[in-house]
Design a protein around this motif. Structure first.
Motif, short mmCIF file in Angstrom:
data_model
loop_
_atom_site.label_atom_id
_atom_site.label_comp_id
_atom_site.label_asym_id
_atom_site.label_seq_id
_atom_site.Cartn_x
_atom_site.Cartn_y
_atom_site.Cartn_z
N UNK A 29 41.77 28.03 48.42
CA UNK A 29 40.52 27.57 49.03
C UNK A 29 39.54 27.07 47.98
N UNK A 30 39.41 27.79 46.87
CA UNK A 30 38.52 27.36 45.80
C UNK A 30 39.00 26.03 45.22
N UNK A 66 49.01 19.77 53.76
CA UNK A 66 50.39 20.24 53.85
C UNK A 66 50.55 21.52 53.03
N UNK A 67 50.00 21.54 51.82
CA UNK A 67 50.09 22.73 50.98
C UNK A 67 49.37 23.90 51.63
N UNK A 68 48.22 23.64 52.24
CA UNK A 68 47.49 24.70 52.92
C UNK A 68 48.26 25.27 54.10
N UNK A 69 48.87 24.40 54.90
CA UNK A 69 49.63 24.89 56.04
C UNK A 69 50.88 25.63 55.57
N UNK A 70 51.51 25.16 54.50
CA UNK A 70 52.67 25.88 53.95
C UNK A 70 52.26 27.25 53.42
N UNK A 98 46.30 37.36 49.89
CA UNK A 98 44.87 37.06 50.08
C UNK A 98 44.31 36.37 48.83
N UNK A 99 44.68 36.87 47.67
CA UNK A 99 44.23 36.26 46.41
C UNK A 99 44.72 34.81 46.33
N UNK A 140 35.36 26.49 38.56
CA UNK A 140 35.82 27.44 37.54
C UNK A 140 35.03 28.74 37.64
N UNK A 141 33.73 28.62 37.89
CA UNK A 141 32.88 29.80 38.03
C UNK A 141 33.31 30.64 39.24
N UNK A 142 33.61 29.99 40.36
CA UNK A 142 34.08 30.71 41.55
C UNK A 142 35.41 31.42 41.26
#
Length: 191
Positions: free
Chosen positions: A88-89, A158-162, A81-82, A30-32
């Protein structure tokens, strides 16, 4: 008044430690995310101020349209990018939480298996079927947990590659449309 045994105290301490470890990892995520959002808001406000200054200097509609077309590409790129950074977070936080949960589950599973083994040693004759059923249930639960964990990891991958595919496609589209919009605006300015 009932006193807890040293094993029960150790188990309760492990549970409390697991809870605070889990809460700590979630708060780190949450902090990130909050830091990222603050950074995005600051950058967006600075860009808006800069774009307003540029827009106030335009006098002809074609110039204004060309300026607006120029804003679309960077905005789309920054939005993508956002989205990647948020993903990633979220995925790193999920991985850390999963690892903590796995560690806690393994400890708990080891204690349950030790209890079953100890019970089996002191069980009366004829209770072998019940002990075998208990062991089978524990094995099935472990298999289910491992399957769910693998499925969760596959879903995240899968979500990351999509996300990567969508981002790449959107970037190409924005670059292509940005060039077309700029060309159209330039053609309108020549008329």
């Amino acid at each position: 008044m009932t006193l807890l045994s040293p094993e029960q105290i150790a188990a309760e301490k492990a549970n409390v430690d697991a809870f605070f470890g889990l809460a700590g990892k979630i708060f780190e995520g949450v902090e990130k995310l909050a830091a990222l959002n603050l950074q995005v808001v600051k950058a967006t406000l600075a860009e808006v101020q800069e774009n307003l200054a540029k827009a106030s200097g335009t006098t002809e509609p074609p110039q204004w349209f060309a300026l607006q077309a120029g804003f679309a590409g960077p905005f789309a790129e920054k939005s993508l990018s956002y989205g990647r950074q948020v993903f990633e977070i979220a995925s790193s936080t999920q991985a850390e939480v999963t690892q903590l949960a796995l560690t806690h589950y393994e400890r708990y599973n080891d204690r349950v298996q030790a209890l079953v083994e100890e019970t089996a040693k002191h069980a009366p004759t004829g209770s072998e079927a019940a002990i075998a059923a208990w062991k089978s249930a524990i094995a099935a639960t472990t298999t289910l947990y491992e399957t769910l964990q693998k499925t969760g990891q596959q879903a995240v991958q899968f979500a990351g590659s999509n996300l990567d595919v969508v981002a790449a496609t959107a970037s190409k589209t924005v670059r292509g449309n940005g060039g077309q919009a700029s060309a159209a605006a330039a053609a309108g300015a020549k008329r």
